[in-house]
Design an enzyme around this catalytic site. Structure first.
Site, PDB file in Angstrom:
ATOM      1  N   GLY A  10      -7.798  80.074 -24.372  1.00 42.09           N
ATOM      2  CA  GLY A  10      -8.936  79.589 -23.840  1.00 42.09           C
ATOM      3  C   GLY A  10      -8.801  77.984 -23.899  1.00 42.09           C
ATOM      4  N   SER A  13     -12.083  73.573 -27.441  1.00 39.43           N
ATOM      5  CA  SER A  13     -13.441  73.513 -27.768  1.00 39.43           C
ATOM      6  C   SER A  13     -14.093  74.578 -27.178  1.00 39.43           C
ATOM      7  CB  SER A  13     -14.066  72.443 -27.481  1.00 39.43           C
ATOM      8  OG  SER A  13     -13.443  71.321 -27.952  1.00 39.43           O
ATOM      9  N   ALA A  14     -13.526  75.979 -26.832  1.00 36.79           N
ATOM     10  CA  ALA A  14     -13.995  77.121 -26.287  1.00 36.79           C
ATOM     11  C   ALA A  14     -14.335  78.154 -27.400  1.00 36.79           C
ATOM     12  CB  ALA A  14     -13.035  77.698 -25.290  1.00 36.79           C
ATOM     13  N   LYS A  16     -12.273  79.278 -30.088  1.00 39.03           N
ATOM     14  CA  LYS A  16     -11.363  80.341 -30.475  1.00 39.03           C
ATOM     15  C   LYS A  16     -11.129  80.512 -31.606  1.00 39.03           C
ATOM     16  CE  LYS A  16      -8.184  78.197 -27.931  1.00 39.03           C
ATOM     17  NZ  LYS A  16      -9.065  76.996 -27.669  1.00 39.03           N
ATOM     18  N   ASP A  37      -2.883  74.369 -32.727  1.00 45.93           N
ATOM     19  CA  ASP A  37      -3.477  73.262 -33.355  1.00 45.93           C
ATOM     20  C   ASP A  37      -2.516  73.121 -34.832  1.00 45.93           C
ATOM     21  OD1 ASP A  37      -5.167  72.515 -31.429  1.00 45.93           O
ATOM     22  OD2 ASP A  37      -6.922  73.399 -32.601  1.00 45.93           O
TER      23      ASP A  37
END
Length: 181
Positions: A10, A13-14, A16, A37
């Site tokens: 996604g 900031s969705a 996950k 990340d």
């Protein structure tokens, strides 16, 4: 077959990472979480400044170079090797290339039982989260909200626009275990 790898895709900031943490709490047995990340954070500074690495434009755009792709492929192979060695995994990624990104993962995870999960979130809601986080370039969330899903085929989709991470994790866990968790 038993699911060995859950891939969460996604936009920024969705939700996950929150879902991945919740999955670790609700799924039976230990599940390791790997995040794109984490890969970016592990890069040497020179590769986080563009060129051959990765760069983040002021408008939220993300550009990746050949050096990043080479290290990403090695990271993905390592993630797959961890699953092949018997660990169960949750992978948190942003498919910047949509279907092309999924194809790279499919090749790397070949032979493993994978649950492909789309994590959707309204772009405006994700943009608000992005501001609240303070660690993202503005515009990433809105720009990636739909782009990350282009051409991607999922086994399951969840939407965090109005649904908490824990509820989404329970939905995913039910699919993994075949029963309500």
């Amino acid at each position: 077959m038993t699911v060995q790898v859950i891939v969460l895709n996604g936009g920024s900031s969705a939700g996950k990472t929150g879902i991945a943490r919740c999955l670790q709490a609700v799924l039976p047995g230990p599940w390791l979480a790997f995040s794109i990340d984490g890969l970016v954070d592990a890069l040497p500074a020179a590769l986080r400044e563009g060129g051959e690495g990765i760069s983040f434009a002021g408008d939220g755009g993300v550009e990746v170079g050949a050096g990043f792709r080479e290290l990403e492929a090695a990271w993905m192979a390592g993630v797959a090797a961890t699953a092949r060695a018997g660990a169960r995994l949750v992978v948190d990624d942003v498919f910047l290339g949509g279907a092309e990104s999924q194809a790279r993962w499919r090749t790397t995870l070949d032979g493993l039982e994978v649950l492909w999960v789309g994590v959707r979130c309204d772009g405006a809601v994700a943009a608000g989260r992005e501001i609240a986080r303070g660690d993202r370039t503005g515009g990433m969330a809105a720009g990636q909200a739909e782009a990350a899903h282009r051409g991607v085929v999922y086994d399951l989709e969840v939407d965090t626009t109005r649904t908490e991470s824990l509820v989404c994790a329970h939905t995913i866990a039910a699919r993994v275990t075949g029963r309500a968790v």
